[in-house]
Scaffold this motif. Structure first.
Motif, PDB file in Angstrom:
ATOM      1  N   CYS A  97      -2.104  -1.675  -4.297  1.00 40.03           N
ATOM      2  CA  CYS A  97      -2.931  -2.673  -3.290  1.00 40.03           C
ATOM      3  C   CYS A  97      -4.263  -3.401  -3.976  1.00 40.03           C
ATOM      4  O   CYS A  97      -4.833  -3.976  -3.243  1.00 40.03           O
ATOM      5  CB  CYS A  97      -3.649  -1.930  -2.083  1.00 40.03           C
ATOM      6  SG  CYS A  97      -5.017  -0.826  -2.619  1.00 40.03           S
ATOM      7  N   ALA A 104      -9.312  -1.889  -5.467  1.00 41.05           N
ATOM      8  CA  ALA A 104      -8.157  -1.146  -4.419  1.00 41.05           C
ATOM      9  C   ALA A 104      -8.686  -1.895  -3.221  1.00 41.05           C
ATOM     10  O   ALA A 104      -9.658  -1.615  -2.535  1.00 41.05           O
ATOM     11  CB  ALA A 104      -8.456   0.070  -4.383  1.00 41.05           C
ATOM     12  N   CYS A 135      -7.698  -1.172  -0.220  1.00 38.40           N
ATOM     13  CA  CYS A 135      -7.859  -0.269   0.857  1.00 38.40           C
ATOM     14  C   CYS A 135      -8.974   0.337   0.890  1.00 38.40           C
ATOM     15  O   CYS A 135      -9.225   1.038   1.991  1.00 38.40           O
ATOM     16  CB  CYS A 135      -6.682   0.700   0.694  1.00 38.40           C
ATOM     17  SG  CYS A 135      -6.766   1.648  -0.823  1.00 38.40           S
ATOM     18  N   ALA A 166       0.969  -1.109   0.069  1.00 46.46           N
ATOM     19  CA  ALA A 166       0.067   0.142  -0.117  1.00 46.46           C
ATOM     20  C   ALA A 166       0.815   1.228   0.011  1.00 46.46           C
ATOM     21  O   ALA A 166       1.509   1.388   0.982  1.00 46.46           O
ATOM     22  CB  ALA A 166      -0.899  -0.082   1.061  1.00 46.46           C
ATOM     23  N   MET A 167       0.835   2.054  -1.159  1.00 44.92           N
ATOM     24  CA  MET A 167       1.736   3.190  -1.060  1.00 44.92           C
ATOM     25  C   MET A 167       0.882   4.432  -0.913  1.00 44.92           C
ATOM     26  O   MET A 167       1.598   5.425  -0.598  1.00 44.92           O
ATOM     27  CB  MET A 167       2.501   3.128  -2.828  1.00 44.92           C
ATOM     28  CG  MET A 167       3.179   2.099  -3.058  1.00 44.92           C
ATOM     29  SD  MET A 167       4.784   1.987  -2.070  1.00 44.92           S
ATOM     30  CE  MET A 167       5.365   3.380  -2.742  1.00 44.92           C
ATOM     31  N   CYS A 168      -0.237   4.540  -0.904  1.00 44.91           N
ATOM     32  CA  CYS A 168      -0.835   5.840  -0.714  1.00 44.91           C
ATOM     33  C   CYS A 168      -1.964   5.562   0.584  1.00 44.91           C
ATOM     34  O   CYS A 168      -2.062   6.655   1.411  1.00 44.91           O
ATOM     35  CB  CYS A 168      -1.846   6.228  -1.929  1.00 44.91           C
ATOM     36  SG  CYS A 168      -3.310   5.120  -2.190  1.00 44.91           S
ATOM     37  N   TYR A 169      -2.351   4.506   1.003  1.00 51.49           N
ATOM     38  CA  TYR A 169      -3.422   4.198   2.199  1.00 51.49           C
ATOM     39  C   TYR A 169      -2.297   4.641   3.451  1.00 51.49           C
ATOM     40  O   TYR A 169      -1.489   4.157   3.447  1.00 51.49           O
ATOM     41  CB  TYR A 169      -3.797   2.993   2.091  1.00 51.49           C
ATOM     42  CG  TYR A 169      -4.708   2.481   3.462  1.00 51.49           C
ATOM     43  CD1 TYR A 169      -5.831   3.023   3.627  1.00 51.49           C
ATOM     44  CD2 TYR A 169      -3.970   1.784   4.193  1.00 51.49           C
ATOM     45  CE1 TYR A 169      -6.587   2.799   4.862  1.00 51.49           C
ATOM     46  CE2 TYR A 169      -4.909   1.509   5.619  1.00 51.49           C
ATOM     47  CZ  TYR A 169      -5.914   1.989   5.845  1.00 51.49           C
ATOM     48  OH  TYR A 169      -6.676   1.682   6.664  1.00 51.49           O
ATOM     49  N   GLY A 216      -5.905   6.762   0.561  1.00 52.30           N
ATOM     50  CA  GLY A 216      -5.867   5.455  -0.105  1.00 52.30           C
ATOM     51  C   GLY A 216      -6.571   5.644  -1.466  1.00 52.30           C
ATOM     52  O   GLY A 216      -7.547   6.525  -1.807  1.00 52.30           O
ATOM     53  N   GLY A 217      -6.700   4.606  -2.266  1.00 50.80           N
ATOM     54  CA  GLY A 217      -7.345   4.794  -3.469  1.00 50.80           C
ATOM     55  C   GLY A 217      -6.625   5.226  -4.815  1.00 50.80           C
ATOM     56  O   GLY A 217      -7.263   4.882  -5.868  1.00 50.80           O
ATOM     57  N   TYR A 218      -5.685   6.021  -4.603  1.00 49.91           N
ATOM     58  CA  TYR A 218      -4.914   6.444  -5.642  1.00 49.91           C
ATOM     59  C   TYR A 218      -3.814   5.693  -6.453  1.00 49.91           C
ATOM     60  O   TYR A 218      -3.751   5.696  -7.660  1.00 49.91           O
ATOM     61  CB  TYR A 218      -4.244   7.772  -5.199  1.00 49.91           C
ATOM     62  CG  TYR A 218      -5.009   8.782  -4.388  1.00 49.91           C
ATOM     63  CD1 TYR A 218      -6.073   9.199  -5.148  1.00 49.91           C
ATOM     64  CD2 TYR A 218      -4.640   9.098  -2.966  1.00 49.91           C
ATOM     65  CE1 TYR A 218      -6.870  10.216  -4.393  1.00 49.91           C
ATOM     66  CE2 TYR A 218      -5.635   9.970  -2.195  1.00 49.91           C
ATOM     67  CZ  TYR A 218      -6.766  10.604  -2.941  1.00 49.91           C
ATOM     68  OH  TYR A 218      -7.479  11.217  -2.349  1.00 49.91           O
ATOM     69  N   CYS A 219      -3.098   5.030  -5.630  1.00 51.56           N
ATOM     70  CA  CYS A 219      -1.791   4.340  -6.059  1.00 51.56           C
ATOM     71  C   CYS A 219      -2.150   3.244  -7.094  1.00 51.56           C
ATOM     72  O   CYS A 219      -1.418   2.682  -7.839  1.00 51.56           O
ATOM     73  CB  CYS A 219      -0.666   4.290  -5.307  1.00 51.56           C
ATOM     74  SG  CYS A 219      -1.099   2.827  -3.914  1.00 51.56           S
ATOM     75  N   ARG A 220      -3.034   2.661  -6.652  1.00 50.18           N
ATOM     76  CA  ARG A 220      -3.634   1.247  -7.160  1.00 50.18           C
ATOM     77  C   ARG A 220      -2.388   0.037  -6.846  1.00 50.18           C
ATOM     78  O   ARG A 220      -2.462  -0.925  -7.604  1.00 50.18           O
ATOM     79  CB  ARG A 220      -3.802   1.485  -8.609  1.00 50.18           C
ATOM     80  CG  ARG A 220      -4.556   2.574  -9.171  1.00 50.18           C
ATOM     81  CD  ARG A 220      -5.893   2.739  -8.219  1.00 50.18           C
ATOM     82  NE  ARG A 220      -6.854   1.837  -8.548  1.00 50.18           N
ATOM     83  CZ  ARG A 220      -8.202   2.038  -8.208  1.00 50.18           C
ATOM     84  NH1 ARG A 220      -8.370   3.018  -7.204  1.00 50.18           N
ATOM     85  NH2 ARG A 220      -9.380   1.267  -8.376  1.00 50.18           N
TER      86      ARG A 220
HETATM   87  S1  FES Z   1      -3.007   1.924  -1.136  1.00 43.17           S
HETATM   88 FE1  FES Z   1      -2.875   3.067  -2.867  1.00 43.17          FE
HETATM   89  S2  FES Z   1      -4.580   2.464  -3.768  1.00 43.17           S
HETATM   90 FE2  FES Z   1      -4.645   1.140  -2.009  1.00 43.17          FE
END
Ligand code: FES
Ligand SMILES: Cc1cc2nc3c(=O)[nH]c(=O)nc-3n(C[C@H](O)[C@H](O)[C@H](O)COP(=O)(O)O)c2cc1C
Ligand code: SF4
Lengths: 338, 434
Positions: free
Chosen positions: A51, A71, A73, A34-37, A45-49
């Motif tokens: 996860c 996603a 997260c 998980a890079m954004c959550y 969350g939801g951005y990087c994809r």
């Molecule tokens: S952690 Fe980035 S989209 Fe889920």
């Protein structure tokens, strides 16, 4: 309680749990990257994809599989849901694509980046990426910007995870913008400089998964793997005072929050603790910090087939012994080119 | 066979003004709904009509309306999506600038059905003159008592506002539109929650396309069944098509759904045939986002059936041999057109318009554009075709909003149906450079 099965392992979780949270309960080996959550930052969350997972069974009630990867997260567990993460080659291929996109415009300047060694993008690309890039065009670059006296923003390395924006948002009321421009010209706005000018602004450094936000008091002081982390605390009237100190010999080079196995800090710390207490005498040392296996700080991390080095989970007492042990040659099957 | 509902009076002199519009039966649907029907009855008629969203996705409007949450004491909103920025699509502009009152009438009737006391028309920023036309028409409607407090003495209050758009294609995606309407950066929201539950300012909201809302007027006037009798199968009613490209008569046409594609292209009533007597090469049937089809597959399905202008027929064969009706932007390419160059233009557009929130779209759209630029400018290599294919595959389905898919589908379809054209372009330049 809801039952969910991830890569063949079943767990019961309370209503309102996301797939990612459920996977984390099963352990770091099951959890998708998980890079954004960031669990303590709302709406993250939801951005990087990175996860993304494959839902092969929606729920007991509606067993249809979900048509596209989701996603994890931001997707809630339903009762009876079945999920594939590492067990789906198709999903791993899609994730490889996400990693390639994240790296397409990344400068890959790890040799001069302070984050190297504790960078989630490095870990991610090692575990989920391709060996080389197919991107052959000029990469986007930005000028470095100082965000306040202690933090530097190097947009060129940013992966637009929005975590720092959420920190700024949630530590300073009334703030709502953090990104200028759009698409691949997006950049974290310098407006941040004004709006997070408060005692907790330094936390943007800890939440940044890459080397885009770095601690100016630590810049170029040392490679993180040459420093020794110690848990320590002090009486602080602004935060819990519970930190990790990073030593080189007897000198404290850096103060950070304490990160867990998923790279998230246990508690946000204040700027006084982070930037102004660089004397070991300021702190009560608790003992060496056990670093999660995902960090190259724990050396020899890059094992083949995602094996976990047993090293990482040794007793604190073993720490010194490991430190003093001469470097062992890496067995052939563990070498990088596997 | 031409059945006209929305554009029945578009050539009437002065139809832009309230007086002339009213003289031609304007605002009858408001009168009928407010005075003789319950809101539920209006929703019921829309359900019966089989009307499907004209903004691109074709979702049944009646069903969307019945999903609207109705918590006690919370306002509900109707938002009209007039952001129209899809390359090849210009029908909403035509309708709004020609017959602005048609949309306003549809807005009032629909708002009554939804129990919304406030509605917004979010108009593409570049359509500044349309904004002026709408504002003038709204003023007239207030003056005539169709807007404001206690409309027609029925106790129904309604206020309507026009909001200029943020100047971005992404603001046409319904949740980005709501963000923009709230005064924020137009980034799509992560769904769920859907607007029907948490929309504008966290309140239940219906977002509909201009043409969808306008179609509610004839549905209420003539009844849902009468509307459903027009068209074919589940593609009921009429549809505005924006026809452009290499044809003799580009323009906006109202067609009855089910019209054969061949008739639409060749008949003098519509496109008037491919221009300069040239041969048809390809068609993008529903706006830049939908798959491009070669001439043979746009005229006939893979099974040899004549292709019709309907949701089902255009989609026949899936993406292997079909496409989508989309927003009805019908772009025709003759034999001299380059599918690859055209694709590069589309790719430039999607790269420029990506909001940048999610990594596959943010990085992938730019990458695809650069590879296409390279090919079009004579530096392409054979491996680039496979790279493009792989990139689009890794964007599609992996993004927050459908812009990622919209960027991927044109690339996929161009390679699927016109691979040889890529190869020829690459080879001919390879010879040149040798
Ligand atoms: S952690 Fe980035 S989209 Fe889920
Ligand atoms: C990138 C993007 C752009 C869009 N632009 C428009 C637009 O300009 N107009 C529109 O009506 N719908 C547009 N849509 C579709 C809307 O999200 C939404 O589905 C539509 O407004 C619903 O109305 P309908 O049900 O009446 O079709 C767009 C969607 C996406 C993903
Ligand atoms: S798909 Fe593209 S436009 Fe849509 S949210 Fe993601 S980055 Fe933004």
């Amino acid at each position: 309680m809801l039952k969910v099965t991830i890569d063949g392992q079943t767990i019961e979780v309370p209503e309102g749990t996301t797939i990612l949270q459920a996977a984390r309960m099963l352990g770091p080996e099951v959890a998708p990257p998980a890079m954004c959550y960031y669990s303590t930052l709302e709406t993250s969350g939801g951005y990087c994809r990175t996860c993304i997972v494959k839902v092969t069974k929606g729920s007991e009630k509606d067993p249809r599989p979900m048509p596209k990867p989701v996603a994890s997260c931001r997707t809630m567990v339903m009762d009876g849901m079945e999920v594939q993460n590492k067990t789906s080659p198709e999903l791993l291929e899609a994730r490889k694509g996400v990693v390639e996109f994240l790296l397409a415009n990344h400068p890959l300047d790890c040799p001069v980046c302070d984050q190297a060694g504790e960078c989630h993008l490095q870990d991610l690309s090692f575990e989920h990426g391709a060996e080389s890039t197919r991107y052959e065009f000029e990469r986007r670059t930005f000028e470095k910007i100082d965000i306040g006296p202690n933090v530097q923003l190097h947009m060129t390395r940013c992966i637009l995870c929005y975590r720092c924006v959420k920190v700024a948002d949630q530590l300073t009321p009334g703030r709502s913008h953090g990104v200028l421009n759009r698409g691949d010209a997006s950049e974290i706005s310098t407006y941040i400089e004004k709006s997070i000018d408060n005692e907790f602004s330094g936390n943007v450094i800890d939440v940044c998964p890459v080397g885009a936000l770095t601690d100016k008091t630590f810049r170029f002081k040392n490679r993180v793997w040459f420093t020794k982390p110690m848990d320590a605390h002090r009486e602080c009237d602004k935060c819990s005072g519970k930190v990790a100190l990073w030593f080189k010999g007897a000198d404290v080079l850096r103060v950070t929050g304490r990160k867990d196995a998923f790279g998230e800090v246990e508690e946000f710390i204040c700027n006084t603790c982070r930037f102004e207490k660089k004397d070991a005498a300021d702190w009560k040392i608790e003992g060496p910090r056990v670093i999660d296996h995902k960090s190259v700080i724990s050396s020899n991390h890059y094992l083949a087939n995602n094996q976990v080095p047993d090293f990482a989970f040794r007793e604190v007492a073993d720490y010194k012994a490991i430190e003093d042990k001469p470097v062992q040659p890496v067995p052939a099957q563990n070498q990088l080119n596997n | 066979m031409s059945k006209k509902l929305l554009l029945k009076h578009d050539h009437e002199p002065g139809i832009q003004t309230y007086e002339v519009y009213r003289k031609h039966g304007g605002y009858a649907s408001v009168e009928k709904a407010l005075k003789t029907m319950t809101p539920e009855a209006v929703v019921e008629e829309v359900k019966k009509s089989g009307l499907r969203g004209r903004g691109g996705a074709g979702f049944p409007t009646g069903m969307k309306w019945s999903f609207l949450a109705k918590p006690e004491g919370v306002p509900r909103y109707l938002v009209c999506n007039a952001d129209e920025s899809e390359p090849g699509t210009f029908k909403d502009r035509y309708l709004m600038s020609r017959i602005p009152h048609y949309l306003i009438e549809g807005m009032i009737t629909s708002s009554f059905a939804l129990g919304a006391n406030t509605s917004y028309i979010y108009v593409r920023g570049e359509y500044y003159y349309v904004i002026a036309i709408l504002e003038k028409a709204i003023k007239e409607a207030y003056a005539a008592g169709w807007l404001g407090k206690n409309i027609l003495g029925t106790g129904f209050d309604h206020d309507m506002y026009v909001q200029p758009g943020g100047g971005a294609y992404i603001c046409g995606e319904e949740t980005a539109l709501l963000e923009s309407l709230e005064g924020k950066r137009g980034n799509p929201r992560i769904k769920p929650p859907f607007p029907a539950v948490k929309g504008l300012w966290g309140c239940p909201t219906v977002v509909n396309n201009v043409e969808t809302i306008a179609a509610v007027v004839p549905i209420v006037n003539d009844g849902g069944e009468a509307y459903a009798a027009i068209g074919i199968g589940k593609s009921t009613g009429t549809k505005l098509i924006s026809a452009s490209g290499h044809i003799n008569k580009p323009g906006v046409y109202e067609i009855e759904l089910g019209l054969p594609v061949e008739e639409f292209i060749n008949s003098d009533e519509y496109c008037g045939g491919v221009w300069k007597g040239r041969k048809l090469k390809a068609v993008v049937a529903g706006g830049s986002s939908v798959p491009v089809l070669p001439a043979d597959l746009i005229m006939k399905t893979a099974a040899g059936e004549p292709r019709l202008m309907s949701y089902e027929s255009l989609a026949d064969g899936g993406f292997a041999s079909g496409t989508m009706l989309g927003s009805g932007g019908f772009i025709v390419m003759d034999e001299t057109a380059s599918v690859v160059k055209n694709l590069w233009t589309f790719a430039r557009f999607y790269h420029h318009e990506s909001c940048g929130q999610c990594s596959p779209c943010r990085e992938g759209t730019g990458w695809m554009e650069k590879v296409l630029h390279k090919i079009v400018h004579g530096h392409g290599e054979m491996k680039d075709i496979d790279l493009l294919w792989d990139l689009q595959r890794k964007i599609e389905g992996n993004t927050i909003c459908p812009l990622g898919d919209a960027a991927a589908w044109p690339v996929a379809s161009a390679i699927r149906h016109f691979r040889s054209e890529f190869e020829e372009m690459i080879n001919s330049h390879a010879v040149e450079h040798a």
